[in-house]
Scaffold this motif. Structure first.
Motif, PDB file in Angstrom:
ATOM      1  N   ALA A  32     -12.327  38.304  75.840  1.00 36.00           N
ATOM      2  CA  ALA A  32     -11.550  37.141  76.493  1.00 36.00           C
ATOM      3  C   ALA A  32     -10.174  37.560  76.444  1.00 36.00           C
ATOM      4  N   LYS A  33      -9.443  38.044  75.561  1.00 34.59           N
ATOM      5  CA  LYS A  33      -8.011  38.436  75.743  1.00 34.59           C
ATOM      6  C   LYS A  33      -7.706  39.503  76.865  1.00 34.59           C
ATOM      7  N   ARG A  34      -8.811  40.484  76.915  1.00 28.41           N
ATOM      8  CA  ARG A  34      -8.628  41.519  77.846  1.00 28.41           C
ATOM      9  C   ARG A  34      -8.843  41.059  79.280  1.00 28.41           C
ATOM     10  N   ARG A  35      -9.884  39.981  79.431  1.00 27.17           N
ATOM     11  CA  ARG A  35      -9.693  39.215  80.893  1.00 27.17           C
ATOM     12  C   ARG A  35      -8.792  38.703  81.039  1.00 27.17           C
ATOM     13  N   ALA A  36      -8.072  37.945  80.304  1.00 27.46           N
ATOM     14  CA  ALA A  36      -6.820  36.967  80.632  1.00 27.46           C
ATOM     15  C   ALA A  36      -5.675  37.879  81.091  1.00 27.46           C
TER      16      ALA A  36
ATOM     17  N   GLN B 150      -2.076  40.454  84.894  1.00 22.97           N
ATOM     18  CA  GLN B 150      -1.763  41.784  85.792  1.00 22.97           C
ATOM     19  C   GLN B 150      -1.908  41.837  87.262  1.00 22.97           C
ATOM     20  N   ASP B 151      -2.755  41.192  87.690  1.00 21.22           N
ATOM     21  CA  ASP B 151      -3.247  41.022  89.166  1.00 21.22           C
ATOM     22  C   ASP B 151      -2.834  40.001  89.814  1.00 21.22           C
ATOM     23  N   GLY B 152      -2.009  39.175  89.009  1.00 15.16           N
ATOM     24  CA  GLY B 152      -1.373  37.869  89.762  1.00 15.16           C
ATOM     25  C   GLY B 152      -2.769  36.913  90.062  1.00 15.16           C
ATOM     26  N   ARG B 153      -3.817  37.015  89.594  1.00 12.69           N
ATOM     27  CA  ARG B 153      -4.979  36.040  89.818  1.00 12.69           C
ATOM     28  C   ARG B 153      -4.648  34.821  88.827  1.00 12.69           C
ATOM     29  N   TRP B 154      -4.072  33.997  89.067  1.00 13.63           N
ATOM     30  CA  TRP B 154      -3.604  32.970  88.222  1.00 13.63           C
ATOM     31  C   TRP B 154      -4.472  31.711  87.764  1.00 13.63           C
TER      32      TRP B 154
END
Length: 65
Positions: free
Chosen positions: A31-35, A40-44
């Motif tokens: 879950a941390k990695r996905r967030a 980082q990708d700006g996919r807010w």
């Protein structure tokens, strides 16, 4: 086009599924990695959902202790 945010029930179900599939420790890490990746990708919108899922995983992990 309208996008719909996941409900609290959807978020809890996703958190419970992660925990059931991988256990608490890996679920937390995933879950941390996905967030982090979404940020980082700006996919807010995705980041927001991932943070909600992470919060529930953390709560459930705390309750299990």
């Amino acid at each position: 086009m309208t996008t719909q945010s996941p409900t609290d029930e959807d978020v809890r179900r996703a958190a419970e599924e992660l925990i059931a599939r991988y256990g608490f420790q890996v679920a937390l890490e995933d879950a941390k990695r996905r967030a982090d990746v979404f940020a980082q990708d700006g996919r807010w919108p995705d980041h927001s959902t991932a943070m909600r899922i992470l919060t529930v995983v953390e709560q459930l992990a705390g309750d299990a202790r």
